[in-house]
Write a protein that holds these residues in place. Structure first.
Motif, PDB file in Angstrom:
ATOM      1  N   ASN A 279       0.798  -1.236   0.000  1.00  0.00           N
ATOM      2  CA  ASN A 279       0.000   0.000   0.000  1.00  0.00           C
ATOM      3  C   ASN A 279       0.826   1.279   0.000  1.00  0.00           C
ATOM      4  O   ASN A 279       0.274   2.380   0.107  1.00  0.00           O
ATOM      5  CB  ASN A 279      -0.993   0.028   1.175  1.00  0.00           C
ATOM      6  CG  ASN A 279      -2.008  -1.097   1.102  1.00  0.00           C
ATOM      7  OD1 ASN A 279      -2.404  -1.500   0.013  1.00  0.00           O
ATOM      8  ND2 ASN A 279      -2.409  -1.615   2.254  1.00  0.00           N
ATOM      9  N   THR A 280       2.141   1.174  -0.149  1.00  0.00           N
ATOM     10  CA  THR A 280       2.985   2.359  -0.257  1.00  0.00           C
ATOM     11  C   THR A 280       2.845   2.964  -1.650  1.00  0.00           C
ATOM     12  O   THR A 280       2.874   2.245  -2.653  1.00  0.00           O
ATOM     13  CB  THR A 280       4.460   2.007   0.006  1.00  0.00           C
ATOM     14  OG1 THR A 280       4.581   1.455   1.312  1.00  0.00           O
ATOM     15  CG2 THR A 280       5.340   3.249  -0.093  1.00  0.00           C
ATOM     16  N   LYS A 281       2.729   4.282  -1.705  1.00  0.00           N
ATOM     17  CA  LYS A 281       2.561   4.984  -2.970  1.00  0.00           C
ATOM     18  C   LYS A 281       3.841   5.723  -3.346  1.00  0.00           C
ATOM     19  O   LYS A 281       4.550   6.219  -2.474  1.00  0.00           O
ATOM     20  CB  LYS A 281       1.396   5.960  -2.882  1.00  0.00           C
ATOM     21  CG  LYS A 281       0.058   5.283  -2.615  1.00  0.00           C
ATOM     22  CD  LYS A 281      -1.053   6.299  -2.397  1.00  0.00           C
ATOM     23  CE  LYS A 281      -2.371   5.620  -2.050  1.00  0.00           C
ATOM     24  NZ  LYS A 281      -3.452   6.601  -1.768  1.00  0.00           N
ATOM     25  N   GLY A 282       4.101   5.774  -4.633  1.00  0.00           N
ATOM     26  CA  GLY A 282       5.279   6.469  -5.125  1.00  0.00           C
ATOM     27  C   GLY A 282       5.323   6.414  -6.649  1.00  0.00           C
ATOM     28  O   GLY A 282       4.317   6.115  -7.300  1.00  0.00           O
ATOM     29  N   TYR A 283       6.502   6.657  -7.197  1.00  0.00           N
ATOM     30  CA  TYR A 283       6.642   6.788  -8.641  1.00  0.00           C
ATOM     31  C   TYR A 283       7.587   5.720  -9.210  1.00  0.00           C
ATOM     32  O   TYR A 283       8.600   5.371  -8.594  1.00  0.00           O
ATOM     33  CB  TYR A 283       7.191   8.179  -8.988  1.00  0.00           C
ATOM     34  CG  TYR A 283       6.250   9.296  -8.619  1.00  0.00           C
ATOM     35  CD1 TYR A 283       5.363   9.832  -9.552  1.00  0.00           C
ATOM     36  CD2 TYR A 283       6.244   9.804  -7.328  1.00  0.00           C
ATOM     37  CE1 TYR A 283       4.486  10.845  -9.206  1.00  0.00           C
ATOM     38  CE2 TYR A 283       5.373  10.823  -6.964  1.00  0.00           C
ATOM     39  CZ  TYR A 283       4.492  11.347  -7.907  1.00  0.00           C
ATOM     40  OH  TYR A 283       3.627  12.350  -7.562  1.00  0.00           O
TER      41      TYR A 283
ATOM     42  N   ARG B 262       0.526 -10.397   9.962  1.00  0.00           N
ATOM     43  CA  ARG B 262      -0.676  -9.603  10.249  1.00  0.00           C
ATOM     44  C   ARG B 262      -1.556  -9.476   9.005  1.00  0.00           C
ATOM     45  O   ARG B 262      -1.076  -9.514   7.883  1.00  0.00           O
ATOM     46  CB  ARG B 262      -0.273  -8.206  10.726  1.00  0.00           C
ATOM     47  CG  ARG B 262       0.628  -8.205  11.958  1.00  0.00           C
ATOM     48  CD  ARG B 262      -0.139  -8.476  13.221  1.00  0.00           C
ATOM     49  NE  ARG B 262       0.736  -8.551  14.394  1.00  0.00           N
ATOM     50  CZ  ARG B 262       0.280  -8.634  15.642  1.00  0.00           C
ATOM     51  NH1 ARG B 262      -1.026  -8.651  15.866  1.00  0.00           N
ATOM     52  NH2 ARG B 262       1.126  -8.721  16.654  1.00  0.00           N
ATOM     53  N   GLY B 263      -2.842  -9.298   9.251  1.00  0.00           N
ATOM     54  CA  GLY B 263      -3.794  -9.173   8.152  1.00  0.00           C
ATOM     55  C   GLY B 263      -3.805  -7.804   7.509  1.00  0.00           C
ATOM     56  O   GLY B 263      -4.458  -7.597   6.485  1.00  0.00           O
ATOM     57  N   LYS B 264      -3.106  -6.855   8.108  1.00  0.00           N
ATOM     58  CA  LYS B 264      -2.926  -5.530   7.514  1.00  0.00           C
ATOM     59  C   LYS B 264      -1.585  -4.990   7.985  1.00  0.00           C
ATOM     60  O   LYS B 264      -1.027  -5.483   8.978  1.00  0.00           O
ATOM     61  CB  LYS B 264      -4.067  -4.583   7.911  1.00  0.00           C
ATOM     62  CG  LYS B 264      -4.188  -4.328   9.389  1.00  0.00           C
ATOM     63  CD  LYS B 264      -5.368  -3.389   9.684  1.00  0.00           C
ATOM     64  CE  LYS B 264      -5.487  -3.093  11.184  1.00  0.00           C
ATOM     65  NZ  LYS B 264      -6.622  -2.186  11.478  1.00  0.00           N
ATOM     66  N   PRO B 265      -1.026  -3.998   7.287  1.00  0.00           N
ATOM     67  CA  PRO B 265       0.305  -3.502   7.639  1.00  0.00           C
ATOM     68  C   PRO B 265       0.287  -2.657   8.912  1.00  0.00           C
ATOM     69  O   PRO B 265       0.521  -1.450   8.890  1.00  0.00           O
ATOM     70  CB  PRO B 265       0.714  -2.692   6.402  1.00  0.00           C
ATOM     71  CG  PRO B 265      -0.575  -2.276   5.783  1.00  0.00           C
ATOM     72  CD  PRO B 265      -1.531  -3.389   6.047  1.00  0.00           C
ATOM     73  N   SER B 266       0.006  -3.325  10.037  1.00  0.00           N
ATOM     74  CA  SER B 266      -0.078  -2.636  11.325  1.00  0.00           C
ATOM     75  C   SER B 266      -0.006  -3.673  12.436  1.00  0.00           C
ATOM     76  O   SER B 266      -0.471  -4.810  12.274  1.00  0.00           O
ATOM     77  CB  SER B 266      -1.390  -1.855  11.421  1.00  0.00           C
ATOM     78  OG  SER B 266      -1.648  -1.457  12.751  1.00  0.00           O
ATOM     79  N   LEU B 267       0.544  -3.302  13.589  1.00  0.00           N
ATOM     80  CA  LEU B 267       0.597  -4.207  14.730  1.00  0.00           C
ATOM     81  C   LEU B 267      -0.793  -4.512  15.275  1.00  0.00           C
ATOM     82  O   LEU B 267      -0.972  -5.455  16.039  1.00  0.00           O
ATOM     83  CB  LEU B 267       1.470  -3.603  15.840  1.00  0.00           C
ATOM     84  CG  LEU B 267       2.970  -3.546  15.541  1.00  0.00           C
ATOM     85  CD1 LEU B 267       3.702  -2.796  16.646  1.00  0.00           C
ATOM     86  CD2 LEU B 267       3.544  -4.948  15.379  1.00  0.00           C
ATOM     87  N   SER B 268      -1.782  -3.722  14.880  1.00  0.00           N
ATOM     88  CA  SER B 268      -3.165  -3.980  15.299  1.00  0.00           C
ATOM     89  C   SER B 268      -3.876  -4.969  14.378  1.00  0.00           C
ATOM     90  O   SER B 268      -4.999  -5.383  14.660  1.00  0.00           O
ATOM     91  CB  SER B 268      -3.956  -2.669  15.346  1.00  0.00           C
ATOM     92  OG  SER B 268      -4.066  -2.105  14.038  1.00  0.00           O
ATOM     93  N   GLY B 269      -3.223  -5.351  13.278  1.00  0.00           N
ATOM     94  CA  GLY B 269      -3.835  -6.316  12.358  1.00  0.00           C
ATOM     95  C   GLY B 269      -3.947  -7.693  12.987  1.00  0.00           C
ATOM     96  O   GLY B 269      -3.141  -8.082  13.838  1.00  0.00           O
TER      97      GLY B 269
ATOM     98  N   ALA C  99       8.941  -0.377   8.183  1.00  0.00           N
ATOM     99  CA  ALA C  99       7.858  -0.494   7.207  1.00  0.00           C
ATOM    100  C   ALA C  99       7.416  -1.946   7.064  1.00  0.00           C
ATOM    101  O   ALA C  99       8.108  -2.870   7.511  1.00  0.00           O
ATOM    102  CB  ALA C  99       8.307   0.068   5.865  1.00  0.00           C
ATOM    103  N   TRP C 100       6.288  -2.135   6.399  1.00  0.00           N
ATOM    104  CA  TRP C 100       5.683  -3.464   6.292  1.00  0.00           C
ATOM    105  C   TRP C 100       5.887  -4.051   4.909  1.00  0.00           C
ATOM    106  O   TRP C 100       5.933  -3.342   3.908  1.00  0.00           O
ATOM    107  CB  TRP C 100       4.193  -3.390   6.619  1.00  0.00           C
ATOM    108  CG  TRP C 100       3.953  -3.072   8.061  1.00  0.00           C
ATOM    109  CD1 TRP C 100       3.956  -1.828   8.640  1.00  0.00           C
ATOM    110  CD2 TRP C 100       3.722  -4.004   9.113  1.00  0.00           C
ATOM    111  NE1 TRP C 100       3.727  -1.929   9.987  1.00  0.00           N
ATOM    112  CE2 TRP C 100       3.580  -3.249  10.314  1.00  0.00           C
ATOM    113  CE3 TRP C 100       3.620  -5.384   9.178  1.00  0.00           C
ATOM    114  CZ2 TRP C 100       3.338  -3.854  11.549  1.00  0.00           C
ATOM    115  CZ3 TRP C 100       3.367  -5.987  10.408  1.00  0.00           C
ATOM    116  CH2 TRP C 100       3.238  -5.220  11.579  1.00  0.00           C
ATOM    117  N   VAL C 101       5.997  -5.391   4.862  1.00  0.00           N
ATOM    118  CA  VAL C 101       6.202  -6.132   3.620  1.00  0.00           C
ATOM    119  C   VAL C 101       5.028  -7.082   3.425  1.00  0.00           C
ATOM    120  O   VAL C 101       4.631  -7.803   4.353  1.00  0.00           O
ATOM    121  CB  VAL C 101       7.510  -6.946   3.666  1.00  0.00           C
ATOM    122  CG1 VAL C 101       7.718  -7.714   2.366  1.00  0.00           C
ATOM    123  CG2 VAL C 101       8.698  -6.028   3.953  1.00  0.00           C
ATOM    124  N   ASN C 102       4.470  -7.073   2.222  1.00  0.00           N
ATOM    125  CA  ASN C 102       3.404  -8.013   1.871  1.00  0.00           C
ATOM    126  C   ASN C 102       4.064  -9.298   1.379  1.00  0.00           C
ATOM    127  O   ASN C 102       4.722  -9.313   0.349  1.00  0.00           O
ATOM    128  CB  ASN C 102       2.524  -7.409   0.777  1.00  0.00           C
ATOM    129  CG  ASN C 102       1.305  -8.266   0.457  1.00  0.00           C
ATOM    130  OD1 ASN C 102       1.260  -9.454   0.765  1.00  0.00           O
ATOM    131  ND2 ASN C 102       0.301  -7.653  -0.159  1.00  0.00           N
TER     132      ASN C 102
END
Length: 391
Positions: free
Chosen positions: A68-72, A118-125, A148-151
């Motif tokens: 979910n990271t955005k960039g170019y 985790r089910g989402k890029p967060s410790l709360s996932g 940062a998180w890795v899928n």
């Protein structure tokens, strides 16, 4: 908005989203801005999939990576579908590994023990799975930021700082040897990492790793850990010195079940006998069997067993059986498993006949020429037998 309009909107949204997915035709980077000099956020491997959010110029596109990271990215590296050519541009600084003997695709390895995904890029996932030290993970995009998180697949995420190149068993052993004797907590942590890494490195290091863990258990007087580690030492010895496949196949060549006093040769039983004994099944369903590994795609479910049933022939093949006081599994005429057999007893007798993995501990597989049996344990005692055929 009526249902028809809502359906059309959802359909159009899905099509647009699918059209916005592209693949990278080379190793490249996700940049902060549409300019290489402005720094970057992470590395892509060839054939990584991105969602194109907008084309800023003919040279650059604004995209979203799988975490979910955005960039170019440079637009020249975008393709409508994955490419098969091996003549792709590689980024020599990209830390993601190409296929090796441990994993066929682009990957990195877990560098800690018992890592939660985790089910989402967060410790709360929500926690999706527990990964082990030295386990290979599929990775197509990796951020440079350690927090940062890795899928790693199917929207399961871990933090970047916990994956890297393959851990070295000898180096980890050396770090263990340098820990103060009275630092039981640190010694236990490294011993557990050694065990997990040994499991993920084949069986050659497994016994030595469990011997390290056994020393920690004895030094800390951890009775439960001493008992379990002794059992795993028996398992490790058998896995390290397995019997030849032909001996194993011969050993279980005539295996069968005996349920309610009825012996079931070659796992086939008359379905009328089953119904007379157990009544009608609790559930009947048709399953997908593209490989044709089952006797029939019609499954009968009972409280203590599952059958693949050919209704026309009135015959059923055993799929799995829960062992209880009314059922036994006959490996051969001299080896019988009933519901009283403990995991420790089983491993003392059969550790050289089986295979297993750290992802499937307490399930032991005995192979024959066309499939085999999974022998499942719960709470230290045998629970069930699953029959499987190879696809």
């Amino acid at each position: 908005m009526n249902l028809k309009i809502l359906y059309i909107c959802l359909f159009v949204s899905t099509v647009i989203q699918a059209q916005n997915h592209h693949y990278l035709n080379a190793d490249t980077r996700l940049y902060n801005e549409a300019n290489e000099s402005e720094g970057f956020k992470g590395y892509f491997k060839v054939n990584a999939r991105v969602e194109v959010l907008s084309a800023q110029t003919s040279d650059w596109s604004f995209v979203k990576a799988d975490n979910n990271t955005k960039g170019y990215v440079q637009s020249k590296h975008l393709s409508d579908k994955p490419i098969s050519s091996q003549n792709t541009v590689e980024d020599s600084d990209n830390p993601i590994l190409n296929g090796d003997t441990y994993y066929g695709g682009h990957h990195l390895f877990v560098t800690v023990a018992s890592l939660r995904t985790r089910g989402k890029p967060s410790l709360s996932g929500e926690i999706r799975a527990i990964l082990t030290m030295g386990e290979a993970l599929p990775v197509k995009y990796i951020p440079i930021e350690k927090e940062a998180w890795v899928n790693i697949s199917n929207n399961s995420y871990i933090q970047r700082k916990y994956i890297n190149e393959r851990p070295d068993y000898d180096a980890l052993s050396l770090s263990y040897a340098n820990i103060e004797k009275d630092n039981f907590e640190e010694r236990l942590k490294i011993a557990e990492r050694l065990v997990e890494l040994a499991w993920n490195s084949g069986y050659a290091y497994l016994k030595s790793a469990y011997l390290v863990l056994f020393d920690v258990a004895k030094e800390s007087n951890n009775t439960a850990l001493i008992k379990s580690t002794q059992m795993y030492l028996t398992l490790a010895d058998g896995l390290e010195h397995p019997l030849p496949p032909e001996i194993v196949t011969e050993f279980i060549n005539n295996s069968s079940f005996k349920i309610e006093g009825v012996k079931i040769n070659k796992q086939i039983i008359d379905i009328n006998t089953v119904i007379d004994t157990y009544g009608q099944p609790l559930k009947i369903e048709s399953i997908s069997d593209e490989c044709g590994v089952y006797y029939s795609s019609t499954f009968y479910y009972y409280k203590n067993m599952t059958l693949s049933v050919n209704v026309e022939e009135s015959l059923g093949e055993i799929v799995d059986v829960i062992l209880d006081k009314n059922s036994i599994f006959i490996l051969n005429e001299n080896s019988i498993l009933d519901h009283t057999v403990t995991e420790t007893e089983f491993l003392k007798l059969y550790s050289k006949y089986i295979i297993t993995s750290i992802q499937n501990l307490h399930t032991y597989t005995i192979l024959n020429a066309y499939g085999g049996y999974n022998i499942n344990f719960k709470n230290g005692k045998i629970y069930s037998i699953t029959v499987f055929n190879l696809c």
